[in-house]
Design a protein around this motif. Sequence first.
Motif, short mmCIF file in Angstrom:
data_model
loop_
_atom_site.label_atom_id
_atom_site.label_comp_id
_atom_site.label_asym_id
_atom_site.label_seq_id
_atom_site.Cartn_x
_atom_site.Cartn_y
_atom_site.Cartn_z
N ILE A 62 -13.01 -60.86 0.89
CA ILE A 62 -13.24 -59.54 0.29
C ILE A 62 -12.10 -59.22 -0.67
CG2 ILE A 62 -13.48 -57.06 0.77
CD1 ILE A 62 -14.35 -57.98 3.67
N LEU A 63 -12.47 -58.74 -1.85
CA LEU A 63 -11.51 -58.25 -2.84
C LEU A 63 -11.91 -56.83 -3.19
CD1 LEU A 63 -9.06 -58.93 -4.62
CD2 LEU A 63 -10.67 -59.75 -6.36
N PHE A 64 -11.09 -55.87 -2.77
CA PHE A 64 -11.39 -54.44 -2.88
C PHE A 64 -10.38 -53.78 -3.78
CE2 PHE A 64 -13.96 -51.65 0.08
CZ PHE A 64 -13.84 -50.49 -0.66
N SER A 65 -10.84 -52.92 -4.67
CA SER A 65 -9.98 -52.22 -5.62
C SER A 65 -9.95 -50.74 -5.28
CB SER A 65 -10.58 -52.46 -7.02
OG SER A 65 -10.04 -51.62 -7.97
N SER A 66 -8.76 -50.19 -5.10
CA SER A 66 -8.59 -48.77 -4.79
C SER A 66 -7.12 -48.39 -4.99
CB SER A 66 -9.04 -48.47 -3.36
OG SER A 66 -9.06 -47.08 -3.11
N ILE A 67 -6.77 -47.19 -4.57
CA ILE A 67 -5.39 -46.73 -4.70
C ILE A 67 -4.55 -47.19 -3.50
CG2 ILE A 67 -5.92 -44.77 -6.19
CD1 ILE A 67 -5.73 -42.97 -3.66
N LYS A 68 -3.25 -47.36 -3.71
CA LYS A 68 -2.33 -47.84 -2.67
C LYS A 68 -2.34 -46.94 -1.43
CE LYS A 68 2.10 -49.91 -1.85
NZ LYS A 68 1.78 -50.19 -0.48
N GLU A 69 -2.57 -45.65 -1.64
CA GLU A 69 -2.57 -44.70 -0.52
C GLU A 69 -3.65 -45.02 0.52
OE1 GLU A 69 -0.35 -42.93 -3.82
OE2 GLU A 69 -2.26 -43.96 -3.73
N ASN A 70 -4.62 -45.85 0.18
CA ASN A 70 -5.67 -46.23 1.13
C ASN A 70 -5.34 -47.51 1.91
OD1 ASN A 70 -7.47 -44.07 0.77
ND2 ASN A 70 -8.24 -44.97 -1.12
N GLU A 71 -4.12 -47.98 1.80
CA GLU A 71 -3.72 -49.24 2.42
C GLU A 71 -3.99 -49.28 3.93
OE1 GLU A 71 0.14 -52.23 2.55
OE2 GLU A 71 0.37 -50.23 1.68
N GLU A 72 -3.60 -48.25 4.64
CA GLU A 72 -3.79 -48.22 6.11
C GLU A 72 -5.28 -48.22 6.47
OE1 GLU A 72 -2.67 -48.83 9.79
OE2 GLU A 72 -1.23 -48.75 8.13
N PHE A 73 -6.07 -47.48 5.71
CA PHE A 73 -7.52 -47.43 5.92
C PHE A 73 -8.11 -48.84 5.83
CE2 PHE A 73 -11.85 -47.23 4.30
CZ PHE A 73 -12.45 -46.30 5.13
N PRO A 96 -4.89 -54.42 -10.93
CA PRO A 96 -5.89 -54.43 -12.00
C PRO A 96 -5.55 -53.43 -13.10
CG PRO A 96 -6.73 -53.25 -10.10
CD PRO A 96 -5.41 -53.84 -9.70
N GLU A 97 -5.99 -53.77 -14.29
CA GLU A 97 -5.83 -52.85 -15.42
C GLU A 97 -7.18 -52.18 -15.68
OE1 GLU A 97 -4.39 -52.85 -20.08
OE2 GLU A 97 -4.93 -54.74 -19.13
N ILE A 98 -7.19 -50.85 -15.63
CA ILE A 98 -8.39 -50.05 -15.88
C ILE A 98 -7.99 -49.03 -16.95
CG2 ILE A 98 -10.23 -48.64 -14.86
CD1 ILE A 98 -9.34 -49.81 -12.09
N PRO A 99 -8.25 -49.36 -18.23
CA PRO A 99 -7.68 -48.59 -19.34
C PRO A 99 -7.92 -47.08 -19.34
CG PRO A 99 -8.63 -50.63 -20.15
CD PRO A 99 -8.99 -50.53 -18.69
N HIS A 100 -9.09 -46.61 -18.93
CA HIS A 100 -9.38 -45.18 -19.02
C HIS A 100 -9.19 -44.42 -17.71
CE1 HIS A 100 -11.74 -46.86 -22.51
NE2 HIS A 100 -10.75 -46.18 -23.04
N LEU A 101 -8.56 -45.04 -16.75
CA LEU A 101 -8.30 -44.39 -15.47
C LEU A 101 -6.86 -43.90 -15.46
CD1 LEU A 101 -10.00 -43.89 -12.93
CD2 LEU A 101 -9.03 -45.96 -11.97
N ILE A 102 -6.66 -42.67 -15.00
CA ILE A 102 -5.33 -42.07 -15.11
C ILE A 102 -4.35 -42.51 -14.02
CG2 ILE A 102 -6.05 -40.06 -16.43
CD1 ILE A 102 -6.08 -38.48 -13.77
N TYR A 103 -4.83 -43.12 -12.94
CA TYR A 103 -3.91 -43.58 -11.90
C TYR A 103 -4.07 -45.07 -11.67
CZ TYR A 103 -8.08 -41.66 -9.66
OH TYR A 103 -9.36 -41.28 -9.37
N GLN A 104 -3.05 -45.68 -11.09
CA GLN A 104 -3.00 -47.13 -10.90
C GLN A 104 -3.72 -47.55 -9.63
OE1 GLN A 104 -1.65 -49.77 -12.92
NE2 GLN A 104 -2.95 -50.81 -11.44
N TYR A 105 -4.57 -48.52 -9.76
CA TYR A 105 -5.25 -49.11 -8.61
C TYR A 105 -4.49 -50.35 -8.14
CZ TYR A 105 -9.70 -46.57 -8.30
OH TYR A 105 -10.67 -45.64 -8.07
N CYS A 106 -4.82 -50.78 -6.93
CA CYS A 106 -4.29 -52.01 -6.34
C CYS A 106 -5.48 -52.84 -5.88
CB CYS A 106 -3.46 -51.70 -5.09
SG CYS A 106 -1.95 -50.79 -5.41
N PHE A 107 -5.22 -54.11 -5.62
CA PHE A 107 -6.21 -54.95 -4.96
C PHE A 107 -5.81 -55.09 -3.50
CE2 PHE A 107 -7.39 -57.10 -9.11
CZ PHE A 107 -8.65 -56.53 -9.15
#
Length: 185
Positions: free
Chosen positions: A134-145, A159-170
Motif C-alpha cells: 500500500i502506498l498512501f498519500s496524506s498529511i504527516k499528522e495522520n501518521e499514528e492513524f 510527493p509534489e502537488i503543485p496546487h495544494l497549500i500544505y505538504q503531503y507525505c507518503f
Amino acid sequence: EYMGILKMEGNMFLMKNKEDEKFNQYWYSKETIEFIANEAITNGKKIAFLSTPSVYYSIKDPAIRAASRVFDIDKKFASDPGFIYYDFSMPTTIPKECQGYFDFIVVDPPFITHDVLGKYVETIKFIQGPGCKILFSSIKENEEFFKTKLGLSVKTYMPEIPHLIYQYCFFSNYDSPGLLAPNPK
C-alpha cells in the motif's frame, strides 16, 4: 519508455484533465506521477488506484493496465474499461471480483479527516490481496492513524502537488530505495 510508463516532456493526463474543485482534485506533479507509477509497476501487477486517476492513466504497460482498476467518483473517466465508480461514503460498494484481488494499492483521498480516511481503510481491507503493498498519500499528522489502522509508516520521499497549500507525505507498508530517498525537487 521507462518501466512501463512513457517518459515525455509533458504528461498527457495533466495536459487533458484540469483539476475539478467540486471533487477536491489536486493532481500530483509530472515527476511525482512518474515516481508513483514506477513504484506501482515495480511492486505490483494488479494495481488499485483509489482516487488516483493521474497515476492510473500514466501506466502504459498493457498487461498491468488490463489487470488494474481506477476507483474514482469523477464519471468523466467512465468510458475506460478499468474504471470503477467509487464514492468513499460507500466503501465496500465495489464489484465482488475486486474483493481480495489487488497486490498493490495507491491511495490519495480528497480529504484528510479520520472519518474519510476510515472509509478508505474499509475499501483497502476489502480489495487487498495477500501480501498487498500500500502506498498512501496524506498529511504527516495522520501518521499514528495509518500505523494503527494499516501498519503503514511515513517515508522520506514527499510527493509534489503543485496546487495544494500544505505538504503531503507518503505512507507505506513496504520500503524501496525511492521511498527512502528525498524528493529531488
